[in-house]
Design a protein around this motif. Sequence first.
Motif, PDB file in Angstrom:
ATOM      1  N   PHE A 139       0.832  -1.201   0.000  1.00  0.00           N
ATOM      2  CA  PHE A 139       0.000   0.000   0.000  1.00  0.00           C
ATOM      3  C   PHE A 139       0.869   1.253   0.000  1.00  0.00           C
ATOM      4  CE2 PHE A 139      -2.383  -3.328   2.142  1.00  0.00           C
ATOM      5  CZ  PHE A 139      -3.612  -3.258   1.517  1.00  0.00           C
ATOM      6  N   CYS A 170       0.833   4.989   1.191  1.00  0.00           N
ATOM      7  CA  CYS A 170       0.118   5.771   2.204  1.00  0.00           C
ATOM      8  C   CYS A 170       0.521   7.238   2.104  1.00  0.00           C
ATOM      9  CB  CYS A 170       0.443   5.259   3.597  1.00  0.00           C
ATOM     10  SG  CYS A 170       0.230   3.482   3.810  1.00  0.00           S
ATOM     11  N   SER A 189      -4.426   8.333   4.083  1.00  0.00           N
ATOM     12  CA  SER A 189      -5.156   7.452   3.173  1.00  0.00           C
ATOM     13  C   SER A 189      -4.155   6.504   2.518  1.00  0.00           C
ATOM     14  CB  SER A 189      -5.904   8.264   2.110  1.00  0.00           C
ATOM     15  OG  SER A 189      -4.989   9.015   1.329  1.00  0.00           O
ATOM     16  N   LYS A 193      -3.780   3.414  -0.733  1.00  0.00           N
ATOM     17  CA  LYS A 193      -4.312   2.681  -1.873  1.00  0.00           C
ATOM     18  C   LYS A 193      -3.337   1.565  -2.195  1.00  0.00           C
ATOM     19  CE  LYS A 193      -6.267   3.152  -6.446  1.00  0.00           C
ATOM     20  NZ  LYS A 193      -6.841   1.848  -6.324  1.00  0.00           N
ATOM     21  N   GLN A 194      -3.889   0.410  -2.490  1.00  0.00           N
ATOM     22  CA  GLN A 194      -3.055  -0.742  -2.819  1.00  0.00           C
ATOM     23  C   GLN A 194      -2.334  -0.513  -4.137  1.00  0.00           C
ATOM     24  OE1 GLN A 194      -5.229  -4.392  -3.256  1.00  0.00           O
ATOM     25  NE2 GLN A 194      -3.392  -5.642  -3.343  1.00  0.00           N
ATOM     26  N   GLU A 254      -8.258  -0.119  -0.412  1.00  0.00           N
ATOM     27  CA  GLU A 254      -7.883   1.197   0.087  1.00  0.00           C
ATOM     28  C   GLU A 254      -8.559   1.447   1.426  1.00  0.00           C
ATOM     29  OE1 GLU A 254     -10.482   4.416  -2.171  1.00  0.00           O
ATOM     30  OE2 GLU A 254      -9.371   3.171  -3.593  1.00  0.00           O
ATOM     31  N   SER A 267      -8.729   4.744   4.856  1.00  0.00           N
ATOM     32  CA  SER A 267      -8.271   6.021   5.391  1.00  0.00           C
ATOM     33  C   SER A 267      -8.557   6.050   6.888  1.00  0.00           C
ATOM     34  CB  SER A 267      -8.949   7.195   4.687  1.00  0.00           C
ATOM     35  OG  SER A 267     -10.336   7.147   4.878  1.00  0.00           O
TER      36      SER A 267
END
Length: 88
Positions: free
Chosen positions: A6, A8, A16, A18-19, A25, A27
């Motif tokens: 991920f 970050c 937050s 997201k892969q 994902e 947050s």
Amino acid sequence: MGVFTFICKESGDEWSAKQHKGDLEASASCTYDLQRKLVQAALASDSSGAVQSSFSYVTPSSAVFQVIIGGGGGGFVGGAAAAAAPSG
């Protein structure tokens, strides 16, 4: 064995993630809560064994978090080996 990486980022008062090469994902208000949410998301996708994770800051407002599920015999993984992440 599943490996989830991920990206970050902090924006304002929220982190937050997201892969990388995936759809997961999450947050949260702090990195601790973000990591917990990401581990749970990864486990929802693959619950095949033990969980290992590694969180590494890239800058004060960005980091890479990796979750590894399943795999090895449960031996010790040194910090240097777990911190390696592909450059993006």
